[in-house]
Design an enzyme around this catalytic site. Sequence first.
Site, PDB file in Angstrom:
ATOM      1  N   GLY A  10       0.833  -1.208   0.000  1.00  0.00           N
ATOM      2  CA  GLY A  10       0.000   0.000   0.000  1.00  0.00           C
ATOM      3  C   GLY A  10       0.863   1.253   0.000  1.00  0.00           C
ATOM      4  O   GLY A  10       2.097   1.181   0.106  1.00  0.00           O
ATOM      5  N   GLN A  11       0.210   2.401  -0.095  1.00  0.00           N
ATOM      6  CA  GLN A  11       0.937   3.673  -0.186  1.00  0.00           C
ATOM      7  C   GLN A  11       1.863   3.890   1.009  1.00  0.00           C
ATOM      8  O   GLN A  11       3.047   4.146   0.873  1.00  0.00           O
ATOM      9  CB  GLN A  11      -0.035   4.844  -0.147  1.00  0.00           C
ATOM     10  CG  GLN A  11      -1.082   4.921  -1.193  1.00  0.00           C
ATOM     11  CD  GLN A  11      -1.778   6.261  -1.064  1.00  0.00           C
ATOM     12  OE1 GLN A  11      -1.242   7.281  -1.457  1.00  0.00           O
ATOM     13  NE2 GLN A  11      -2.978   6.272  -0.519  1.00  0.00           N
ATOM     14  N   ALA A  59      -4.848  -1.803   5.876  1.00  0.00           N
ATOM     15  CA  ALA A  59      -6.250  -1.555   6.231  1.00  0.00           C
ATOM     16  C   ALA A  59      -7.119  -1.840   5.025  1.00  0.00           C
ATOM     17  O   ALA A  59      -6.648  -1.822   3.884  1.00  0.00           O
ATOM     18  CB  ALA A  59      -6.442  -0.090   6.660  1.00  0.00           C
ATOM     19  N   THR A 100      -7.715   7.339  11.072  1.00  0.00           N
ATOM     20  CA  THR A 100      -8.215   8.277  10.072  1.00  0.00           C
ATOM     21  C   THR A 100      -9.050   9.420  10.647  1.00  0.00           C
ATOM     22  O   THR A 100      -9.702   9.257  11.685  1.00  0.00           O
ATOM     23  CB  THR A 100      -9.068   7.486   9.049  1.00  0.00           C
ATOM     24  OG1 THR A 100      -9.744   8.390   8.191  1.00  0.00           O
ATOM     25  CG2 THR A 100     -10.120   6.614   9.728  1.00  0.00           C
ATOM     26  N   ASP A 101      -9.050  10.531   9.927  1.00  0.00           N
ATOM     27  CA  ASP A 101      -9.958  11.651  10.199  1.00  0.00           C
ATOM     28  C   ASP A 101     -11.423  11.227  10.073  1.00  0.00           C
ATOM     29  O   ASP A 101     -12.310  11.898  10.607  1.00  0.00           O
ATOM     30  CB  ASP A 101      -9.679  12.782   9.194  1.00  0.00           C
ATOM     31  CG  ASP A 101      -9.682  12.290   7.747  1.00  0.00           C
ATOM     32  OD1 ASP A 101      -9.060  11.249   7.474  1.00  0.00           O
ATOM     33  OD2 ASP A 101     -10.333  12.920   6.895  1.00  0.00           O
ATOM     34  N   TYR A 130     -16.443   2.561   6.779  1.00  0.00           N
ATOM     35  CA  TYR A 130     -14.973   2.550   6.905  1.00  0.00           C
ATOM     36  C   TYR A 130     -14.556   3.259   8.202  1.00  0.00           C
ATOM     37  O   TYR A 130     -13.761   2.728   8.979  1.00  0.00           O
ATOM     38  CB  TYR A 130     -14.359   3.220   5.671  1.00  0.00           C
ATOM     39  CG  TYR A 130     -12.918   3.626   5.831  1.00  0.00           C
ATOM     40  CD1 TYR A 130     -11.885   2.683   5.753  1.00  0.00           C
ATOM     41  CD2 TYR A 130     -12.562   4.964   6.051  1.00  0.00           C
ATOM     42  CE1 TYR A 130     -10.553   3.070   5.900  1.00  0.00           C
ATOM     43  CE2 TYR A 130     -11.242   5.347   6.192  1.00  0.00           C
ATOM     44  CZ  TYR A 130     -10.241   4.400   6.120  1.00  0.00           C
ATOM     45  OH  TYR A 130      -8.929   4.790   6.264  1.00  0.00           O
ATOM     46  N   TRP A 155      -6.295  12.264   4.170  1.00  0.00           N
ATOM     47  CA  TRP A 155      -6.063  12.591   2.753  1.00  0.00           C
ATOM     48  C   TRP A 155      -4.668  12.142   2.297  1.00  0.00           C
ATOM     49  O   TRP A 155      -3.857  12.938   1.823  1.00  0.00           O
ATOM     50  CB  TRP A 155      -6.249  14.091   2.520  1.00  0.00           C
ATOM     51  CG  TRP A 155      -7.622  14.631   2.776  1.00  0.00           C
ATOM     52  CD1 TRP A 155      -8.600  14.074   3.543  1.00  0.00           C
ATOM     53  CD2 TRP A 155      -8.171  15.863   2.275  1.00  0.00           C
ATOM     54  NE1 TRP A 155      -9.716  14.870   3.551  1.00  0.00           N
ATOM     55  CE2 TRP A 155      -9.475  15.974   2.780  1.00  0.00           C
ATOM     56  CE3 TRP A 155      -7.674  16.888   1.465  1.00  0.00           C
ATOM     57  CZ2 TRP A 155     -10.309  17.062   2.488  1.00  0.00           C
ATOM     58  CZ3 TRP A 155      -8.490  17.970   1.181  1.00  0.00           C
ATOM     59  CH2 TRP A 155      -9.791  18.052   1.679  1.00  0.00           C
TER      60      TRP A 155
HETATM   61  N1  LIG Z   1      -5.657   6.757   2.054  1.00  0.00           N
HETATM   62  C1  LIG Z   1      -6.105   7.751   2.843  1.00  0.00           C
HETATM   63  O1  LIG Z   1      -6.523   8.823   2.356  1.00  0.00           O
HETATM   64  C2  LIG Z   1      -6.070   7.606   4.343  1.00  0.00           C
HETATM   65  C3  LIG Z   1      -6.573   8.657   5.129  1.00  0.00           C
HETATM   66  C4  LIG Z   1      -6.528   8.533   6.518  1.00  0.00           C
HETATM   67  C5  LIG Z   1      -5.991   7.397   7.094  1.00  0.00           C
HETATM   68  N2  LIG Z   1      -5.553   6.386   6.306  1.00  0.00           N
HETATM   69  C6  LIG Z   1      -5.027   5.185   6.962  1.00  0.00           C
HETATM   70  O2  LIG Z   1      -3.638   5.122   6.673  1.00  0.00           O
HETATM   71  C7  LIG Z   1      -3.226   3.749   6.559  1.00  0.00           C
HETATM   72  C8  LIG Z   1      -2.522   3.532   5.233  1.00  0.00           C
HETATM   73  O3  LIG Z   1      -3.420   3.833   4.165  1.00  0.00           O
HETATM   74  P1  LIG Z   1      -2.952   3.694   2.651  1.00  0.00           P
HETATM   75  O4  LIG Z   1      -3.552   4.825   1.911  1.00  0.00           O
HETATM   76  O5  LIG Z   1      -1.486   3.440   2.582  1.00  0.00           O
HETATM   77  O6  LIG Z   1      -3.738   2.372   2.222  1.00  0.00           O
HETATM   78  P2  LIG Z   1      -3.617   1.538   0.864  1.00  0.00           P
HETATM   79  O7  LIG Z   1      -2.691   2.201  -0.092  1.00  0.00           O
HETATM   80  O8  LIG Z   1      -5.012   1.247   0.428  1.00  0.00           O
HETATM   81  O9  LIG Z   1      -2.916   0.186   1.338  1.00  0.00           O
HETATM   82  C9  LIG Z   1      -3.596  -0.707   2.155  1.00  0.00           C
HETATM   83  C10 LIG Z   1      -2.681  -1.860   2.411  1.00  0.00           C
HETATM   84  O10 LIG Z   1      -3.391  -2.781   3.244  1.00  0.00           O
HETATM   85  C11 LIG Z   1      -3.281  -4.053   2.665  1.00  0.00           C
HETATM   86  N3  LIG Z   1      -4.414  -4.889   2.998  1.00  0.00           N
HETATM   87  C12 LIG Z   1      -5.722  -4.673   2.737  1.00  0.00           C
HETATM   88  N4  LIG Z   1      -6.441  -5.722   3.138  1.00  0.00           N
HETATM   89  C13 LIG Z   1      -5.552  -6.621   3.655  1.00  0.00           C
HETATM   90  C14 LIG Z   1      -5.669  -7.906   4.212  1.00  0.00           C
HETATM   91  N5  LIG Z   1      -6.853  -8.532   4.303  1.00  0.00           N
HETATM   92  N6  LIG Z   1      -4.561  -8.539   4.648  1.00  0.00           N
HETATM   93  C15 LIG Z   1      -3.342  -7.956   4.539  1.00  0.00           C
HETATM   94  N7  LIG Z   1      -3.159  -6.741   4.001  1.00  0.00           N
HETATM   95  C16 LIG Z   1      -4.264  -6.089   3.565  1.00  0.00           C
HETATM   96  C17 LIG Z   1      -3.220  -3.803   1.178  1.00  0.00           C
HETATM   97  O11 LIG Z   1      -2.743  -4.947   0.528  1.00  0.00           O
HETATM   98  P3  LIG Z   1      -3.108  -5.266  -1.023  1.00  0.00           P
HETATM   99  O12 LIG Z   1      -2.126  -4.473  -1.836  1.00  0.00           O
HETATM  100  O13 LIG Z   1      -2.920  -6.724  -1.141  1.00  0.00           O
HETATM  101  O14 LIG Z   1      -4.525  -4.809  -1.232  1.00  0.00           O
HETATM  102  C18 LIG Z   1      -2.274  -2.629   1.154  1.00  0.00           C
HETATM  103  O15 LIG Z   1      -0.943  -3.061   1.263  1.00  0.00           O
HETATM  104  C19 LIG Z   1      -4.501   2.925   6.756  1.00  0.00           C
HETATM  105  O16 LIG Z   1      -4.589   2.554   8.101  1.00  0.00           O
HETATM  106  C20 LIG Z   1      -5.621   3.891   6.449  1.00  0.00           C
HETATM  107  O17 LIG Z   1      -6.801   3.544   7.136  1.00  0.00           O
HETATM  108  C21 LIG Z   1      -5.556   6.463   4.948  1.00  0.00           C
END
Ligand SMILES: NC(=O)c1ccc[n+]([C@@H]2O[C@H](COP(=O)([O-])OP(=O)(O)OC[C@H]3O[C@@H](n4cnc5c(N)ncnc54)[C@H](OP(=O)(O)O)[C@@H]3O)[C@@H](O)[C@H]2O)c1
Length: 306
Positions: A10-11, A59, A100-101, A130, A155
């Site tokens: 993930g990111q 997540a 998250t927010d 979510y 974000w």
């Molecule tokens: N994106 C946002 O805007 C945002 C905002 C606020 C907070 N956050 C929080 O910040 C954190 C990182 O977010 P991100 O944007 O980096 O998320 P992301 O790019 O969607 O990456 C999610 C990661 O979780 C993995 N994942 C999902 N389901 C899984 C499972 N069942 N078992 C193992 N791994 C699994 C995904 O693997 P796959 O590649 O296999 O799917 C991916 O590596 C999260 O906790 C998110 O809730 C994100």
Amino acid sequence: MKILLTGSSGQLGHALQKELQDFAEVIAPTRAQFDLADTDQIAPYVQALQPDLIINPAAYTAVDLAEKESELAHRVNAIAAQILAEQARLLGIPLVHFSTDYVFDGSKVDADGKLLAYREDDDTAPLNVYGASKLAGERAIANSGCKHLILRTSWVYSGVGKNFLLTILRLAKEKPELKIVNDQWGTPTSTLFLSHACRSILEQMTQASDQQAWWKAHQGIYHLTPEGVTTWCDFSRAIVQQAQQLGLLDQVPAIHGIPSAEYPTPAQRPRNSSLDKSKVKAHFHLALPDWDQSLNEVLATFNVCH
Ligand SMILES: NC(=O)c1ccc[n+]([C@@H]2O[C@H](COP(=O)([O-])OP(=O)(O)OC[C@H]3O[C@@H](n4cnc5c(N)ncnc54)[C@H](OP(=O)(O)O)[C@@H]3O)[C@@H](O)[C@H]2O)c1
């Protein structure tokens, strides 16, 4: 030190893996090796690995799809987080988790209706599945008795993965005009910023001579984003302007602001996602850049073929 890092595809996981590679031994299993939805395998995996620290950026992040897949979102974001926390407690190791927010409903305003930034102890009231699943994960960790840091951010974007920055850069090459929501306020947060900040916190933790005292003083929830607040519309304007200045775009599209009502989504989003960072700054002495400066640092790492 051996770190179990989830979600490295993930990111944020990707950025953390890069950031921490010379800090510790980072074990970053793929989802096929360590599926958080398969909750029975979490404890045996962690017990076999015996890490010194767990970092959990993984997540279920498909905010709109979660409205239909609430059981899966809850399993990954709440139950898996709870099991990781239980394992951390049993091993006596810390858990660093991200949230998250979207745990807030975005209605925080002052007497004049001006938006106010959320503090860590403000009441939560998620508007979507979510957000509710992430809040349940936070609560499970906080109640588990493990040493923990829960870093709430907002974000999130980066140069890899699926995110708003890359979507806008793609659309800017394809379309002369874009319509972007201008009535949701928040702070864009790059994974470069988050991973640097996370490393700084971990360095402070490892350098502490009295670990028990350090965790007693610092355990808990923190809001972590750059400084400043913007809208998705102004964020997209900054993206295309900065990208043009850096030679990443030949021309910029006209960007028109629209209300959220003109861009309906299955999951409702908070109007105000602004997070107060006083606590993280006071505890960890972090210098937070402005969000647009942080954006510039990310775009500067792009090459023209991106
Ligand atoms: N994106 C946002 O805007 C945002 C905002 C606020 C907070 N956050 C929080 O910040 C954190 C990182 O977010 P991100 O944007 O980096 O998320 P992301 O790019 O969607 O990456 C999610 C990661 O979780 C993995 N994942 C999902 N389901 C899984 C499972 N069942 N078992 C193992 N791994 C699994 C995904 O693997 P796959 O590649 O296999 O799917 C991916 O590596 C999260 O906790 C998110 O809730 C994100």
